[in-house]
Design a protein around this motif. Structure first.
Motif, PDB file in Angstrom:
ATOM      1  N   ASN A 169      -1.467  -7.126   5.172  1.00  0.00           N
ATOM      2  CA  ASN A 169      -2.304  -7.857   4.218  1.00  0.00           C
ATOM      3  C   ASN A 169      -2.777  -6.943   3.097  1.00  0.00           C
ATOM      4  N   ARG A 170      -3.443  -7.527   2.126  1.00  0.00           N
ATOM      5  CA  ARG A 170      -3.881  -6.764   0.947  1.00  0.00           C
ATOM      6  C   ARG A 170      -4.833  -5.645   1.304  1.00  0.00           C
ATOM      7  N   ASP A 171      -5.635  -5.824   2.348  1.00  0.00           N
ATOM      8  CA  ASP A 171      -6.553  -4.754   2.754  1.00  0.00           C
ATOM      9  C   ASP A 171      -5.785  -3.551   3.300  1.00  0.00           C
ATOM     10  N   ASP A 172      -4.705  -3.821   4.058  1.00  0.00           N
ATOM     11  CA  ASP A 172      -3.855  -2.733   4.554  1.00  0.00           C
ATOM     12  C   ASP A 172      -3.277  -1.950   3.381  1.00  0.00           C
ATOM     13  N   ASP A 224      -4.345  -1.854   0.212  1.00  0.00           N
ATOM     14  CA  ASP A 224      -5.418  -1.188  -0.528  1.00  0.00           C
ATOM     15  C   ASP A 224      -5.820   0.118   0.159  1.00  0.00           C
ATOM     16  N   LYS A 225      -6.006   0.062   1.463  1.00  0.00           N
ATOM     17  CA  LYS A 225      -6.464   1.228   2.224  1.00  0.00           C
ATOM     18  C   LYS A 225      -5.463   2.384   2.142  1.00  0.00           C
ATOM     19  N   ARG A 246      -5.094   3.919  -1.425  1.00  0.00           N
ATOM     20  CA  ARG A 246      -6.238   4.789  -1.707  1.00  0.00           C
ATOM     21  C   ARG A 246      -6.106   6.129  -0.978  1.00  0.00           C
TER      22      ARG A 246
END
Length: 149
Positions: A87-90, A92-93, A96
């Protein structure tokens, strides 16, 4: 567009892009060519393997060389069926992790050191150059021996 970003449709000169000083990271499926291109350019990687040898290449980049971070894909993907969902959080993390902070700086420094090692290996007199020259010489000897018979 404020002079930032570029969209290329179709074929893109990936080697030239990876070699540009503004590139801070590369999201890759870990195919062998892309992996070697990123290593040769000294660019840290966000790894997102999908099938075949890509999972082994990811291990090389992340675990052995320490110049990448995994997006978390762990299973063989067949055109989106049965694959781990990312997902987008994966995304993004892990982006970064590769782009900002102390860990990113360590990866970037290691990637530059490994880039120089790779360049020395393929330069005249380097290990890859010498090994290739030896292989060609050996093949020429075998060819000459077959022709002599």
């Amino acid at each position: 567009m404020d002079g930032k970003g570029l969209i290329i449709r179709g074929w893109a000169p990936q080697l030239l892009i990876l070699d540009h000083e503004s590139i801070g990271g590369f999201v890759t499926h870990c195919g062998w060519n892309s992996t070697l291109e990123s290593i040769s350019a000294g660019v840290p990687m966000v790894t997102w393997p999908m099938f075949a040898d890509q999972f082994y290449n990811e291990n090389l980049v992340v675990q052995v060389l320490g110049i990448g971070a995994s997006i978390g894909s762990k299973s063989f993907a067949m055109f989106g069926e049965g694959a781990d969902l990312v997902n987008r959080d994966d995304i993004d993390k892990v982006v970064r992790r590769v782009m900002a902070g102390e860990e990113a700086e360590v990866m970037r420094r290691r990637a530059k050191v490994i880039r120089e090692m790779a360049r020395k290996a393929v330069a005249e007199g380097g290990s890859s150059d010498s090994d290739l020259t030896s292989l060609i010489e050996e093949l020429m000897q075998h060819k000459a021996a077959r022709e002599y018979k």
